[in-house]
Design an enzyme around this catalytic site. Structure first.
Site, PDB file in Angstrom:
ATOM      1  N   TYR A 207       0.837  -1.207   0.000  1.00  0.00           N
ATOM      2  CA  TYR A 207       0.000   0.000   0.000  1.00  0.00           C
ATOM      3  C   TYR A 207       0.872   1.258   0.000  1.00  0.00           C
ATOM      4  O   TYR A 207       0.574   2.229  -0.702  1.00  0.00           O
ATOM      5  CB  TYR A 207      -0.932  -0.011   1.215  1.00  0.00           C
ATOM      6  CG  TYR A 207      -1.706   1.269   1.386  1.00  0.00           C
ATOM      7  CD1 TYR A 207      -2.809   1.537   0.571  1.00  0.00           C
ATOM      8  CD2 TYR A 207      -1.343   2.212   2.333  1.00  0.00           C
ATOM      9  CE1 TYR A 207      -3.524   2.730   0.713  1.00  0.00           C
ATOM     10  CE2 TYR A 207      -2.045   3.397   2.486  1.00  0.00           C
ATOM     11  CZ  TYR A 207      -3.137   3.644   1.679  1.00  0.00           C
ATOM     12  OH  TYR A 207      -3.833   4.823   1.809  1.00  0.00           O
ATOM     13  N   GLU A 208       1.943   1.249   0.760  1.00  0.00           N
ATOM     14  CA  GLU A 208       2.827   2.413   0.875  1.00  0.00           C
ATOM     15  C   GLU A 208       3.866   2.475  -0.244  1.00  0.00           C
ATOM     16  O   GLU A 208       4.703   3.364  -0.243  1.00  0.00           O
ATOM     17  CB  GLU A 208       3.525   2.410   2.240  1.00  0.00           C
ATOM     18  CG  GLU A 208       2.572   2.655   3.384  1.00  0.00           C
ATOM     19  CD  GLU A 208       3.245   2.670   4.744  1.00  0.00           C
ATOM     20  OE1 GLU A 208       4.354   2.085   4.896  1.00  0.00           O
ATOM     21  OE2 GLU A 208       2.662   3.265   5.669  1.00  0.00           O
TER      22      GLU A 208
ATOM     23  N   GLU B   4       3.844   1.805  15.364  1.00  0.00           N
ATOM     24  CA  GLU B   4       4.721   1.662  14.199  1.00  0.00           C
ATOM     25  C   GLU B   4       3.900   1.409  12.939  1.00  0.00           C
ATOM     26  O   GLU B   4       4.162   2.008  11.906  1.00  0.00           O
ATOM     27  CB  GLU B   4       5.712   0.516  14.433  1.00  0.00           C
ATOM     28  CG  GLU B   4       6.648   0.253  13.274  1.00  0.00           C
ATOM     29  CD  GLU B   4       7.634   1.380  13.015  1.00  0.00           C
ATOM     30  OE1 GLU B   4       8.123   1.468  11.870  1.00  0.00           O
ATOM     31  OE2 GLU B   4       7.939   2.170  13.927  1.00  0.00           O
TER      32      GLU B   4
ATOM     33  N   VAL C   7      -5.495  -2.057   7.869  1.00  0.00           N
ATOM     34  CA  VAL C   7      -6.744  -2.820   7.750  1.00  0.00           C
ATOM     35  C   VAL C   7      -6.854  -3.263   6.297  1.00  0.00           C
ATOM     36  O   VAL C   7      -6.617  -2.454   5.381  1.00  0.00           O
ATOM     37  CB  VAL C   7      -7.962  -1.966   8.162  1.00  0.00           C
ATOM     38  CG1 VAL C   7      -9.268  -2.720   7.929  1.00  0.00           C
ATOM     39  CG2 VAL C   7      -7.848  -1.541   9.626  1.00  0.00           C
TER      40      VAL C   7
ATOM     41  N   GLY D  72     -14.880   0.559  10.878  1.00  0.00           N
ATOM     42  CA  GLY D  72     -14.517   0.898  12.247  1.00  0.00           C
ATOM     43  C   GLY D  72     -13.330   0.154  12.816  1.00  0.00           C
ATOM     44  O   GLY D  72     -12.986   0.344  13.987  1.00  0.00           O
TER      45      GLY D  72
ATOM     46  N   GLY E 298     -10.000   0.365  11.949  1.00  0.00           N
ATOM     47  CA  GLY E 298      -8.862   1.257  12.193  1.00  0.00           C
ATOM     48  C   GLY E 298      -9.079   2.108  13.431  1.00  0.00           C
ATOM     49  O   GLY E 298      -8.209   2.200  14.304  1.00  0.00           O
TER      50      GLY E 298
ATOM     51  N   TYR F 192      -6.918  10.453  10.620  1.00  0.00           N
ATOM     52  CA  TYR F 192      -6.298  10.826  11.886  1.00  0.00           C
ATOM     53  C   TYR F 192      -6.790  12.188  12.364  1.00  0.00           C
ATOM     54  O   TYR F 192      -7.048  12.382  13.554  1.00  0.00           O
ATOM     55  CB  TYR F 192      -4.773  10.825  11.773  1.00  0.00           C
ATOM     56  CG  TYR F 192      -4.187   9.467  11.439  1.00  0.00           C
ATOM     57  CD1 TYR F 192      -4.701   8.302  12.000  1.00  0.00           C
ATOM     58  CD2 TYR F 192      -3.117   9.351  10.559  1.00  0.00           C
ATOM     59  CE1 TYR F 192      -4.170   7.061  11.691  1.00  0.00           C
ATOM     60  CE2 TYR F 192      -2.582   8.115  10.255  1.00  0.00           C
ATOM     61  CZ  TYR F 192      -3.103   6.972  10.817  1.00  0.00           C
ATOM     62  OH  TYR F 192      -2.576   5.750  10.513  1.00  0.00           O
TER      63      TYR F 192
END
Length: 166
Positions: free
Chosen positions: A28-29, A85, A89, A97, A99, A133
């Site tokens: 994903y990253e 770290e 999901v 819900g 995360g 966030y």
């Protein structure tokens, strides 16, 4: 009626699942090339040396998300904190819900253990996570940049005593 998310801590026999989530997060990253962790390394550092903990989010007994965290220390607060770290999901379970639930569980652990804070990092390009966030009232740390030594730079720094003396 929406089911309440369930959570459980990982056990040594979950090491393969932990690596599965790490690899999915890296994909994903767009950082797959950086994953050098193996099940053996994870088992050693998480379960034998107890340097981190893993919490799973469950749906009908199946692991659908994870949070890997460890304790740090704030000299200003004079107490430990929790550093998250990794949080991930599986895509097909997002928006349900999990995360938020994982973060809530970590917050509960932090409060129960009288920790001073819960913190984490997020990639600058990851707008969906940043928005998530911010919706939880998490505050970005303005004016702070993360620095890191790894690989040869870390080894060179570890062997630099003689350089410092000159």
């Amino acid at each position: 009626m929406k089911k309440k998310p369930e959570f459980r801590f990982a056990f040594p026999e979950d090491t393969g699942k932990i690596l599965f989530f790490i690899k999915n997060l890296a994909r994903y990253e767009k950082l797959e090339d950086e994953v050098v962790a193996t099940e053996e390394l994870l088992r050693e550092w998480i379960f034998e040396k107890k340097k981190a903990e893993v919490l799973f989010a469950l749906e009908d007994g199946k692991e659908v998300g994870f949070a890997l965290f460890f304790y740090n220390f704030s000299t200003f607060l004079g107490r430990a904190g929790i550093y998250l770290e990794d949080l991930f999901v599986l895509p097909e379970y997002r928006g349900r819900g999990y995360g938020k639930g994982l973060l809530r569980e970590l917050a509960r652990i932090a409060v129960k253990q009288r920790c001073g804070r819960l913190e984490w990092s997020c990639l600058d390009w990851n707008r969906p996570s940043i928005e998530f966030y911010l919706s939880l009232h998490a505050q970005p740390m303005k004016g702070w940049t993360v620095y890191r030594l790894t690989g040869n730079s870390l080894k060179n720094m570890a062997g630099s005593d003689e350089e410092e003396m000159q």
